[in-house]
Design a protein around this motif. Sequence first.
Motif, short mmCIF file in Angstrom:
data_model
loop_
_atom_site.label_atom_id
_atom_site.label_comp_id
_atom_site.label_asym_id
_atom_site.label_seq_id
_atom_site.Cartn_x
_atom_site.Cartn_y
_atom_site.Cartn_z
N ALA A 60 23.65 -6.23 52.27
CA ALA A 60 24.74 -7.02 51.69
C ALA A 60 25.81 -7.32 52.73
O ALA A 60 26.28 -8.46 52.85
N LYS A 61 26.17 -6.32 53.51
CA LYS A 61 27.18 -6.52 54.55
C LYS A 61 26.71 -7.53 55.60
O LYS A 61 27.51 -8.34 56.10
N LYS A 62 25.43 -7.51 55.89
CA LYS A 62 24.87 -8.46 56.86
C LYS A 62 24.99 -9.89 56.34
O LYS A 62 25.37 -10.81 57.09
N THR A 63 24.67 -10.08 55.07
CA THR A 63 24.79 -11.41 54.46
C THR A 63 26.24 -11.88 54.48
O THR A 63 26.53 -13.04 54.82
N ILE A 64 27.16 -10.99 54.14
CA ILE A 64 28.58 -11.33 54.10
C ILE A 64 29.07 -11.73 55.49
O ILE A 64 29.79 -12.74 55.64
N ARG A 65 28.69 -10.98 56.51
CA ARG A 65 29.10 -11.32 57.88
C ARG A 65 28.49 -12.64 58.32
O ARG A 65 29.15 -13.47 58.94
N PHE A 66 27.21 -12.83 58.01
CA PHE A 66 26.50 -14.03 58.44
C PHE A 66 27.18 -15.30 57.90
O PHE A 66 27.28 -16.31 58.60
N HIS A 67 27.65 -15.22 56.68
CA HIS A 67 28.29 -16.39 56.06
C HIS A 67 29.81 -16.37 56.20
O HIS A 67 30.49 -17.20 55.58
N GLN A 68 30.33 -15.44 56.99
CA GLN A 68 31.75 -15.36 57.32
C GLN A 68 32.62 -15.29 56.05
O GLN A 68 33.60 -16.00 55.89
N LEU A 69 32.21 -14.37 55.16
CA LEU A 69 32.91 -14.22 53.89
C LEU A 69 33.56 -12.84 53.76
O LEU A 69 33.83 -12.38 52.65
N GLU A 70 33.82 -12.19 54.89
CA GLU A 70 34.35 -10.83 54.86
C GLU A 70 35.68 -10.72 54.12
O GLU A 70 36.00 -9.68 53.53
N GLU A 71 36.49 -11.78 54.14
CA GLU A 71 37.81 -11.72 53.52
C GLU A 71 37.75 -11.88 52.00
O GLU A 71 38.73 -11.58 51.31
N ARG A 72 36.59 -12.32 51.48
CA ARG A 72 36.51 -12.58 50.04
C ARG A 72 35.44 -11.77 49.32
O ARG A 72 35.43 -11.73 48.10
N ILE A 73 34.56 -11.11 50.07
CA ILE A 73 33.55 -10.25 49.44
C ILE A 73 33.63 -8.87 50.06
O ILE A 73 33.51 -8.71 51.28
N ASP A 74 33.81 -7.88 49.21
CA ASP A 74 33.91 -6.49 49.65
C ASP A 74 32.66 -5.74 49.19
O ASP A 74 32.41 -5.63 47.99
#
Length: 247
Positions: A60-74
Amino acid sequence: MNQNVTLSNRLKIVAEYLPQGAHFADIGSDHAYLPAYVCQRDKTASAIAGEVNQGPLDSAKKTIRFHQLEERIDARLGDGLSVINEGEVKQIVIAGMGGGLITSILENHAAIAKSAERIIAQPNVDARAVRRWFDQNDFILRAEEIVDEQGHIYEVLVADRYTEASSPYSDNEQKKGRQLLLGPYLMKEKNAAFIKKWSQEIMNIERIILQMQQAKQINHEKIADFQTELYWMKEELDHEGTNDETR
Protein backbone atom coordinates in the motif's frame (compact mmCIF):
# COMPACT_ATOMS: atom_id res chain seq x y z
CA MET A 1 1.57 11.26 -10.81
CA ASN A 2 2.99 8.70 -13.13
CA GLN A 3 -0.22 7.07 -14.32
CA ASN A 4 -3.85 6.57 -13.48
CA VAL A 5 -4.86 3.78 -11.12
CA THR A 6 -7.09 1.09 -12.62
CA LEU A 7 -9.68 -0.75 -10.57
CA SER A 8 -11.81 -3.86 -10.90
CA ASN A 9 -15.47 -3.22 -11.72
CA ARG A 10 -16.57 -4.14 -8.19
CA LEU A 11 -14.24 -1.55 -6.65
CA LYS A 12 -15.29 1.07 -9.19
CA ILE A 13 -18.84 0.57 -7.95
CA VAL A 14 -17.62 1.05 -4.38
CA ALA A 15 -15.83 4.26 -5.42
CA GLU A 16 -19.00 5.63 -7.00
CA TYR A 17 -20.73 5.58 -3.61
CA LEU A 18 -18.07 7.74 -1.95
CA PRO A 19 -19.16 11.39 -2.02
CA GLN A 20 -17.12 14.32 -3.29
CA GLY A 21 -14.60 15.30 -0.66
CA ALA A 22 -14.75 11.91 1.03
CA HIS A 23 -12.55 11.26 4.06
CA PHE A 24 -12.70 7.50 4.34
CA ALA A 25 -10.99 4.43 5.70
CA ASP A 26 -10.38 1.45 3.42
CA ILE A 27 -10.07 -1.56 5.71
CA GLY A 28 -8.07 -4.43 4.22
CA SER A 29 -6.79 -2.05 1.56
CA ASP A 30 -4.10 -4.39 0.23
CA HIS A 31 -2.29 -2.32 -2.42
CA ALA A 32 -4.31 0.83 -1.59
CA TYR A 33 -5.64 0.91 -5.14
CA LEU A 34 -9.09 2.13 -4.08
CA PRO A 35 -7.82 5.10 -2.01
CA ALA A 36 -5.36 6.01 -4.78
CA TYR A 37 -8.07 5.79 -7.44
CA VAL A 38 -10.46 8.00 -5.48
CA CYS A 39 -7.83 10.56 -4.51
CA GLN A 40 -6.55 10.84 -8.08
CA ARG A 41 -10.03 11.72 -9.31
CA ASP A 42 -11.10 13.90 -6.40
CA LYS A 43 -8.50 16.43 -5.26
CA THR A 44 -10.54 17.09 -2.11
CA ALA A 45 -10.65 13.44 -0.98
CA SER A 46 -8.39 11.83 1.61
CA ALA A 47 -8.11 8.32 2.97
CA ILE A 48 -6.67 5.94 5.52
CA ALA A 49 -5.55 2.57 4.15
CA GLY A 50 -5.68 -0.07 6.87
CA GLU A 51 -3.89 -3.43 6.74
CA VAL A 52 -3.46 -6.15 9.33
CA ASN A 53 -0.25 -7.59 7.83
CA GLN A 54 3.06 -5.87 7.13
CA GLY A 55 3.46 -7.21 3.58
CA PRO A 56 0.22 -5.73 2.21
CA LEU A 57 0.89 -2.55 4.18
CA ASP A 58 4.26 -2.20 2.43
CA SER A 59 2.50 -2.72 -0.91
CA ALA A 60 0.00 0.00 0.00
CA LYS A 61 2.78 2.42 0.90
CA LYS A 62 4.51 1.66 -2.40
CA THR A 63 1.35 2.50 -4.35
CA ILE A 64 0.88 5.72 -2.39
CA ARG A 65 4.47 6.83 -3.03
CA PHE A 66 4.31 5.86 -6.70
CA HIS A 67 1.28 8.07 -7.26
CA GLN A 68 2.64 10.86 -5.04
CA LEU A 69 -0.34 10.78 -2.70
CA GLU A 70 1.52 10.69 0.62
CA GLU A 71 -0.16 13.89 1.84
CA ARG A 72 -3.68 12.53 1.33
CA ILE A 73 -3.45 8.78 2.02
CA ASP A 74 -2.16 7.45 5.32
CA ALA A 75 -1.31 3.74 5.42
CA ARG A 76 -1.66 2.20 8.88
CA LEU A 77 -0.99 -1.24 10.35
CA GLY A 78 -3.68 -2.73 12.58
CA ASP A 79 -6.56 -5.14 12.97
CA GLY A 80 -9.81 -3.98 11.37
CA LEU A 81 -11.16 -0.67 12.60
CA SER A 82 -8.42 -0.33 15.22
CA VAL A 83 -6.46 1.69 12.63
CA ILE A 84 -8.87 4.62 13.02
CA ASN A 85 -10.24 6.62 15.93
CA GLU A 86 -13.90 7.21 16.69
CA GLY A 87 -15.17 9.99 14.43
CA GLU A 88 -11.92 10.26 12.49
CA VAL A 89 -13.46 9.38 9.12
CA LYS A 90 -16.86 9.95 7.55
CA GLN A 91 -16.97 6.80 5.44
CA ILE A 92 -15.73 3.24 5.97
CA VAL A 93 -15.10 0.76 3.17
CA ILE A 94 -14.64 -2.96 3.81
CA ALA A 95 -14.34 -4.90 0.56
CA GLY A 96 -13.27 -8.33 -0.60
CA MET A 97 -14.00 -10.36 2.54
CA GLY A 98 -16.71 -12.75 3.66
CA GLY A 99 -19.83 -11.29 5.21
CA GLY A 100 -19.10 -12.97 8.53
CA LEU A 101 -15.64 -11.39 8.72
CA ILE A 102 -16.99 -7.97 7.75
CA THR A 103 -19.59 -8.09 10.51
CA SER A 104 -16.93 -9.21 13.00
CA ILE A 105 -14.76 -6.22 12.04
CA LEU A 106 -17.71 -3.88 12.52
CA GLU A 107 -18.82 -5.47 15.78
CA ASN A 108 -15.33 -5.61 17.32
CA HIS A 109 -15.11 -1.81 17.13
CA ALA A 110 -18.79 -0.95 17.00
CA ALA A 111 -18.38 2.56 18.45
CA ILE A 112 -15.94 3.46 15.68
CA ALA A 113 -18.18 1.90 13.02
CA LYS A 114 -21.21 3.79 14.30
CA SER A 115 -19.34 7.10 14.23
CA ALA A 116 -19.13 6.93 10.42
CA GLU A 117 -21.80 8.52 8.26
CA ARG A 118 -21.64 5.80 5.61
CA ILE A 119 -20.39 2.22 5.44
CA ILE A 120 -19.80 0.55 2.09
CA ALA A 121 -19.32 -3.21 2.26
CA GLN A 122 -18.48 -5.62 -0.54
CA PRO A 123 -18.88 -9.12 0.88
CA ASN A 124 -17.68 -11.99 -1.30
CA VAL A 125 -20.18 -14.30 0.41
CA ASP A 126 -22.99 -14.03 2.98
CA ALA A 127 -24.19 -10.51 2.27
CA ARG A 128 -27.17 -11.31 4.51
CA ALA A 129 -24.93 -11.12 7.59
CA VAL A 130 -23.91 -7.59 6.66
CA ARG A 131 -27.47 -6.48 5.93
CA ARG A 132 -28.52 -7.86 9.31
CA TRP A 133 -25.71 -5.98 11.11
CA PHE A 134 -26.70 -2.73 9.45
CA ASP A 135 -30.35 -3.27 10.36
CA GLN A 136 -29.54 -4.02 14.00
CA ASN A 137 -27.11 -1.11 14.42
CA ASP A 138 -29.00 1.96 13.23
CA PHE A 139 -27.72 1.96 9.65
CA ILE A 140 -30.26 2.23 6.83
CA LEU A 141 -29.46 0.27 3.69
CA ARG A 142 -29.57 2.90 0.93
CA ALA A 143 -28.33 1.06 -2.15
CA GLU A 144 -27.17 -2.31 -3.43
CA GLU A 145 -25.35 -3.44 -6.55
CA ILE A 146 -24.60 -6.92 -7.83
CA VAL A 147 -22.00 -7.55 -10.52
CA ASP A 148 -20.63 -10.57 -12.36
CA GLU A 149 -16.88 -10.13 -12.78
CA GLN A 150 -14.75 -12.82 -14.40
CA GLY A 151 -17.12 -15.57 -13.30
CA HIS A 152 -17.43 -14.35 -9.71
CA ILE A 153 -20.51 -12.54 -8.43
CA TYR A 154 -20.07 -9.70 -5.97
CA GLU A 155 -22.53 -7.59 -4.02
CA VAL A 156 -21.94 -4.02 -2.88
CA LEU A 157 -24.01 -2.74 0.06
CA VAL A 158 -24.27 0.94 1.00
CA ALA A 159 -25.69 2.01 4.37
CA ASP A 160 -26.04 5.40 6.06
CA ARG A 161 -26.24 6.18 9.77
CA TYR A 162 -29.14 8.17 11.29
CA THR A 163 -30.75 8.93 7.96
CA GLU A 164 -34.35 10.04 7.68
CA ALA A 165 -34.91 7.61 4.82
CA SER A 166 -37.36 4.82 5.52
CA SER A 167 -36.20 1.24 5.90
CA PRO A 168 -36.29 -0.85 2.71
CA TYR A 169 -37.50 -3.87 4.70
CA SER A 170 -41.03 -5.12 5.23
CA ASP A 171 -42.61 -5.09 8.70
CA ASN A 172 -43.60 -8.71 8.06
CA GLU A 173 -40.87 -10.94 9.51
CA GLN A 174 -41.23 -13.60 6.80
CA LYS A 175 -40.91 -11.05 4.01
CA LYS A 176 -38.05 -9.34 5.81
CA GLY A 177 -36.19 -12.65 6.06
CA ARG A 178 -36.43 -12.98 2.30
CA GLN A 179 -35.21 -9.41 1.78
CA LEU A 180 -32.25 -9.89 4.11
CA LEU A 181 -31.21 -12.96 2.13
CA LEU A 182 -31.73 -11.68 -1.40
CA GLY A 183 -31.40 -7.93 -0.99
CA PRO A 184 -34.43 -5.58 -1.05
CA TYR A 185 -33.11 -3.43 -3.89
CA LEU A 186 -31.60 -6.31 -5.85
CA MET A 187 -34.94 -8.15 -5.72
CA LYS A 188 -36.59 -5.24 -7.52
CA GLU A 189 -34.00 -4.99 -10.29
CA LYS A 190 -33.28 -8.70 -10.83
CA ASN A 191 -30.41 -8.16 -13.25
CA ALA A 192 -28.48 -10.95 -14.99
CA ALA A 193 -25.96 -11.28 -12.15
CA PHE A 194 -28.77 -11.66 -9.61
CA ILE A 195 -30.45 -14.38 -11.67
CA LYS A 196 -27.14 -16.20 -12.18
CA LYS A 197 -26.22 -16.05 -8.48
CA TRP A 198 -29.51 -17.41 -7.19
CA SER A 199 -29.85 -20.01 -9.96
CA GLN A 200 -26.51 -21.39 -8.85
CA GLU A 201 -27.50 -21.17 -5.20
CA ILE A 202 -30.70 -23.11 -5.86
CA MET A 203 -28.64 -26.00 -7.19
CA ASN A 204 -26.26 -25.80 -4.22
CA ILE A 205 -29.09 -25.79 -1.67
CA GLU A 206 -30.88 -28.67 -3.36
CA ARG A 207 -27.67 -30.70 -3.20
CA ILE A 208 -27.15 -29.83 0.47
CA ILE A 209 -30.71 -30.82 1.38
CA LEU A 210 -30.32 -34.15 -0.40
CA GLN A 211 -27.09 -34.86 1.48
CA MET A 212 -28.67 -33.91 4.81
CA GLN A 213 -31.66 -36.16 4.16
CA GLN A 214 -29.29 -39.09 3.64
CA ALA A 215 -27.37 -38.54 6.88
CA LYS A 216 -27.63 -41.00 9.76
CA GLN A 217 -28.89 -38.26 12.06
CA ILE A 218 -31.20 -35.92 10.20
CA ASN A 219 -31.39 -32.29 11.30
CA HIS A 220 -35.01 -31.64 10.39
CA GLU A 221 -34.97 -28.04 11.64
CA LYS A 222 -31.99 -27.11 9.49
CA ILE A 223 -33.49 -28.84 6.46
CA ALA A 224 -36.70 -26.86 6.99
CA ASP A 225 -34.70 -23.61 7.07
CA PHE A 226 -32.98 -24.52 3.80
CA GLN A 227 -36.30 -25.47 2.21
CA THR A 228 -37.77 -22.09 3.17
CA GLU A 229 -34.83 -20.27 1.62
CA LEU A 230 -35.05 -22.48 -1.45
CA TYR A 231 -38.72 -21.54 -1.81
CA TRP A 232 -37.83 -17.82 -1.59
CA MET A 233 -35.14 -18.14 -4.26
CA LYS A 234 -37.38 -20.02 -6.66
CA GLU A 235 -40.26 -17.60 -6.10
CA GLU A 236 -38.10 -14.60 -6.92
CA LEU A 237 -36.66 -16.12 -10.08
CA ASP A 238 -40.11 -17.29 -11.22
CA HIS A 239 -41.93 -13.99 -10.76
CA GLU A 240 -39.70 -11.60 -12.73
CA GLY A 241 -40.18 -8.95 -10.06
CA THR A 242 -43.93 -8.57 -10.66
CA ASN A 243 -45.39 -10.20 -7.56
CA ASP A 244 -45.19 -7.68 -4.75
CA GLU A 245 -47.23 -9.94 -2.49
CA THR A 246 -44.24 -12.27 -2.09
CA ARG A 247 -42.26 -9.47 -0.53
